[in-house]
Design a protein around this motif. Structure first.
Motif, PDB file in Angstrom:
ATOM      1  N   ARG A  55       0.826  -1.220   0.000  1.00  0.00           N
ATOM      2  CA  ARG A  55       0.000   0.000   0.000  1.00  0.00           C
ATOM      3  C   ARG A  55       0.856   1.264   0.000  1.00  0.00           C
ATOM      4  NH1 ARG A  55      -5.420  -0.861   0.671  1.00  0.00           N
ATOM      5  NH2 ARG A  55      -6.123  -2.804   1.640  1.00  0.00           N
ATOM      6  N   GLU A  56       1.960   1.249   0.738  1.00  0.00           N
ATOM      7  CA  GLU A  56       2.749   2.480   0.899  1.00  0.00           C
ATOM      8  C   GLU A  56       3.826   2.650  -0.172  1.00  0.00           C
ATOM      9  OE1 GLU A  56       4.288   2.268   4.874  1.00  0.00           O
ATOM     10  OE2 GLU A  56       2.274   2.016   5.752  1.00  0.00           O
ATOM     11  N   LYS A  57       4.456   1.569  -0.582  1.00  0.00           N
ATOM     12  CA  LYS A  57       5.598   1.659  -1.488  1.00  0.00           C
ATOM     13  C   LYS A  57       5.283   1.254  -2.929  1.00  0.00           C
ATOM     14  CE  LYS A  57       8.543   2.821   1.783  1.00  0.00           C
ATOM     15  NZ  LYS A  57       9.190   4.152   1.800  1.00  0.00           N
ATOM     16  N   VAL A  58       4.445   0.234  -3.104  1.00  0.00           N
ATOM     17  CA  VAL A  58       4.210  -0.311  -4.443  1.00  0.00           C
ATOM     18  C   VAL A  58       3.122   0.450  -5.185  1.00  0.00           C
ATOM     19  CG1 VAL A  58       3.533  -2.360  -5.757  1.00  0.00           C
ATOM     20  CG2 VAL A  58       5.017  -2.597  -3.747  1.00  0.00           C
ATOM     21  N   VAL A  59       2.030   0.757  -4.517  1.00  0.00           N
ATOM     22  CA  VAL A  59       0.904   1.431  -5.177  1.00  0.00           C
ATOM     23  C   VAL A  59       1.336   2.684  -5.941  1.00  0.00           C
ATOM     24  CG1 VAL A  59      -1.233   2.722  -4.753  1.00  0.00           C
ATOM     25  CG2 VAL A  59      -0.915   0.451  -3.742  1.00  0.00           C
ATOM     26  N   PRO A  60       2.240   3.525  -5.406  1.00  0.00           N
ATOM     27  CA  PRO A  60       2.654   4.711  -6.170  1.00  0.00           C
ATOM     28  C   PRO A  60       3.326   4.395  -7.505  1.00  0.00           C
ATOM     29  CG  PRO A  60       3.213   4.995  -3.850  1.00  0.00           C
ATOM     30  CD  PRO A  60       2.762   3.573  -4.008  1.00  0.00           C
ATOM     31  N   TYR A  61       3.797   3.175  -7.684  1.00  0.00           N
ATOM     32  CA  TYR A  61       4.442   2.782  -8.937  1.00  0.00           C
ATOM     33  C   TYR A  61       3.438   2.340 -10.006  1.00  0.00           C
ATOM     34  CZ  TYR A  61       9.288   2.835  -7.220  1.00  0.00           C
ATOM     35  OH  TYR A  61      10.522   3.220  -6.745  1.00  0.00           O
ATOM     36  N   GLU A  62       2.162   2.278  -9.682  1.00  0.00           N
ATOM     37  CA  GLU A  62       1.184   1.758 -10.641  1.00  0.00           C
ATOM     38  C   GLU A  62       1.076   2.616 -11.895  1.00  0.00           C
ATOM     39  OE1 GLU A  62      -1.671  -0.634  -7.452  1.00  0.00           O
ATOM     40  OE2 GLU A  62      -2.305   1.340  -8.200  1.00  0.00           O
ATOM     41  N   LYS A  63       1.478   3.867 -11.806  1.00  0.00           N
ATOM     42  CA  LYS A  63       1.460   4.750 -12.978  1.00  0.00           C
ATOM     43  C   LYS A  63       2.832   4.860 -13.638  1.00  0.00           C
ATOM     44  CE  LYS A  63      -2.871   6.038 -12.411  1.00  0.00           C
ATOM     45  NZ  LYS A  63      -3.931   5.639 -13.372  1.00  0.00           N
ATOM     46  N   ASP A  64       3.797   4.089 -13.174  1.00  0.00           N
ATOM     47  CA  ASP A  64       5.145   4.155 -13.738  1.00  0.00           C
ATOM     48  C   ASP A  64       5.112   3.763 -15.210  1.00  0.00           C
ATOM     49  OD1 ASP A  64       7.977   3.240 -14.404  1.00  0.00           O
ATOM     50  OD2 ASP A  64       8.264   3.942 -12.348  1.00  0.00           O
ATOM     51  N   PRO A  65       5.716   4.568 -16.098  1.00  0.00           N
ATOM     52  CA  PRO A  65       5.622   4.312 -17.543  1.00  0.00           C
ATOM     53  C   PRO A  65       6.539   3.202 -18.055  1.00  0.00           C
ATOM     54  CG  PRO A  65       6.963   6.242 -17.153  1.00  0.00           C
ATOM     55  CD  PRO A  65       6.426   5.826 -15.809  1.00  0.00           C
ATOM     56  N   ARG A  66       7.370   2.631 -17.207  1.00  0.00           N
ATOM     57  CA  ARG A  66       8.290   1.596 -17.681  1.00  0.00           C
ATOM     58  C   ARG A  66       7.532   0.295 -17.944  1.00  0.00           C
ATOM     59  NH1 ARG A  66      12.825   2.265 -13.117  1.00  0.00           N
ATOM     60  NH2 ARG A  66      10.944   2.958 -11.975  1.00  0.00           N
ATOM     61  N   ARG A  67       7.049   0.159 -19.166  1.00  0.00           N
ATOM     62  CA  ARG A  67       6.240  -0.996 -19.585  1.00  0.00           C
ATOM     63  C   ARG A  67       6.739  -1.482 -20.940  1.00  0.00           C
ATOM     64  NH1 ARG A  67       2.284  -2.164 -15.406  1.00  0.00           N
ATOM     65  NH2 ARG A  67       2.488  -0.341 -14.041  1.00  0.00           N
TER      66      ARG A  67
END
Length: 404
Positions: A20-32
Motif C-alpha cells: 500500500r505504501e511503497k508499491v501502489v505509487p508505482y502503478e502509474k510508472d511508464p516503464r512498460r
C-alpha cells in the motif's frame, strides 16, 4: 487443520503495509513493454525496495522452508493488493510455482544453482509445458505432448515447440517438460532445468494479450536440439506428469490468492467511488442497483476466502489436492470475475479507464479464468470424478447384494 503462525500473520501485515505504501505509487510508472507489462528494470527496482523492507519472497523462510498453504494464503492475498505487488514481493507466477516445484523435487545441487537465485529475486523463470494447438500439441491435456527428449551420452537432447510460456522472454531459469523417447521411461515425460537464454530456444512470437501484469508476456517458441546435462533433470526420468501435479495444484490456488487481493483493492476503489459520487440527489451507493452490487462483492470476497482456506487446509495434509484445487480454481475465478465486473459497472465510464487499477484487474481476472486450466476443463474433470464415484458405489452395492 494447520494453525497459522504469528510469524505468517506478522509477515502478512508487513507485506500489506509495503504494497500500500511503497508499491501502489508505482502503478502509474511508464516503464512498460510493448503489451503493457512492467519491464525488468521496474521489476528489479521494486524488488530492491522489497528486499530493504524485509518482504522479498515472504512465503519462504530464511532457512529455505515454505510457509504452509494456509499461511501462504494470508501473505499472498496481501501481496496481491496491487497488480505490481506479487512482482515486487517475488510471489508472482510462474516464479512462485517454479520455486515450489524445485524446492520439493530438486536435488541439493539443483537447488543451489537454480532455486537460490530465484528465491533471492535476482531473476525470473518460465515453465515450458503448453504447446501450439495448430501443432497438435499439449494444452489442457498434457498427455498430447509432442516435444521430445532423448539421451545422447551424458546429455539429453530436446526438440519441440511451446506456446503461452509466461515470462520466457527475459527469464534466467526454465523448467522444460518433454515426452521421453527412451524405453526405460515408458513414454513418460521428463522435466529439465535450463539456463536462459539459450541459442537452442528461439522465441517466435510474444503476442499482445488481454492481461498485462507479467513481465516477458506469453511467448511461442521453438526448441531446436537443446542439450541439457543429465544432472539437470528435475527428479526421475518419466515422472514429469507426476511432478506437474505437485506444481499445478498449489499454483492454481496461489493464483486465487493473488487475484483475490487485487479484487479486494478494486472493491475498495469502487466502494470509495460509490460513496463519494452523487447522482439523482444522493450518493451512488444509496441506489439499490449500485449498493447491491457492492454488497454482492462483500459476499463473494468472503466465499473466496473460505474456499481458498479450505483448499489450502487439504494441501497442508500432504494431499495432492487435485480435486480440491480444481474446485477452488473454478469457484474463485468465477467469483472474482463477478467482483471485477461489478467494480467496473459501479464506476461507469471511470471504471473502463486507466485512472484506477479497476480496468486492469478486470482484464487480468478474465485471463485468470483460462490459465492454469479453463473453468470448463476443471468442471469436466470433476464430472468424471462424479461418474467414477457412482460406478464404485454401484459395484460396492452389487457385491454386498451377492448371496453369501
Amino acid at each position: 487443520m494447520s494453525e497459522i503462525s504469528q510469524y505468517a500473520l506478522d509477515m502478512a501485515d508487513k507485506v500489506e503495509a509495503f504494497v500500500r505504501e511503497k508499491v501502489v505509487p508505482y502503478e502509474k510508472d511508464p516503464r512498460r513493454d510493448h503489451h503493457g507489462a512492467p519491464t525488468d528494470e521496474l521489476l528489479m527496482e521494486l524488488r530492491g525496495l522489497a528486499r530493504e523492507a524485509g518482504v522479498l519472497t515472504p512465503h519462504i523462510r530464511a532457512d529455505g522452508s515454505h510457509l504452509t498453504q494456509r499461511e501462504t494464503a494470508v501473505v499472498l492475498i496481501k501481496s496481491g493488493l496491487s497488480p505490481l505487488g506479487p512482482l515486487a514481493c517475488n510471489t508472482m507466477a510462474p516464479d512462485e510455482g517454479n520455486m515450489y516445484l524445485i524446492g520439493h523435487v530438486g536435488s541439493p545441487e539443483l537447488k543451489e544453482r537454480f532455486l537460490k537465485p530465484l528465491v533471492e529475486g535476482k531473476g525470473r523463470s518460465a515453465f515450458f509445458m503448453t504447446e501450439p494447438a495448430e501443432w497438435g500439441g499439449a494444452g489442457s491435456d498434457p498427455s498430447m505432448m509432442k516435444t521430445t527428449c532423448h539421451k545422447d551420452g551424458n546429455h539429453w537432447v530436446i526438440n519441440g515447440r511451446k506456446t503461452f510460456i509466461t515470462g520466457a522472454q527475459g527469464a534466467m531459469v526454465g523448467i522444460v517438460m518433454a515426452a521421453s523417447a527412451e524405453e526405460d521411461t515408458k513414454g513418460g515425460a521428463c522435466m529439465f532445468l535450463v539456463d536462459l537464454p539459450d541459442d537452442a530456444i528461439r522465441i517466435d512470437e510474444v503476442p499482445n494479450t488481454i492481461d498485462s501484469s507479467m513481465p516477458g508476456g506469453h511467448a511461442t517458441l521453438t526448441i531446436d536440439n537443446l542439450r541439457v546435462p543429465a544432472e539437470h533433470m528435475l527428479g526421475d526420468p518419466g515422472e514429469g506428469f507426476k511432478y506437474a501435479q505437485i506444481r499445478l495444484s498449489p499454483a492454481r490456488l496461489s493464483h486465487c490468492m493473488r487475484w483475490l487481493g487485487c479484487c479486494i483493492r478494486a472493491h475498495e476503489i469502487a466502494s470509495d467511488y460509490a460513496c463519494r459520487r452523487m447522482a439523482f440527489g444522493k450518493q451512488l451507493i444509496e441506489h439499490e442497483g449500485v449498493g447491491f452490487m457492492l454488497a454482492e462483492n462483500e459476499i463473494l470476497i468472503k466465499q473466496s476466502e473460505l474456499m481458498i482456506d479450505w483448499c489450502a487446509s487439504v494441501l497442508d495434509t500432504g494431499s495432492l489436492g487435485t480435486v480440491e484445487s480444481s474446485m477452488a480454481k473454478v469457484s474463485v475465478s468465477e467469483a472474482l470475475m463477478k467482483i471485477a465486473d461489478n467494480c467496473v459497472q459501479v464506476m461507469g465510464g471511470t471504471g473502463v479507464t486507466e485512472r484506477t487499477i479497476v480496468e486492469q484487474v478486470f482484464r487480468e481476472i478474465r485471463a485468470f479464468r483460462i490459465y492454469d486450466g479453463p473453468t470448463e476443463v476443471h468442471k469436466w474433470s470433476l464430472a468424471k470424478k462424479i461418474r467414477r464415484d457412482w460406478r464404485k458405489a454401484q459395484e460396492a452395492a452389487a457385491k454386498e447384494a451377492e448371496p453369501a
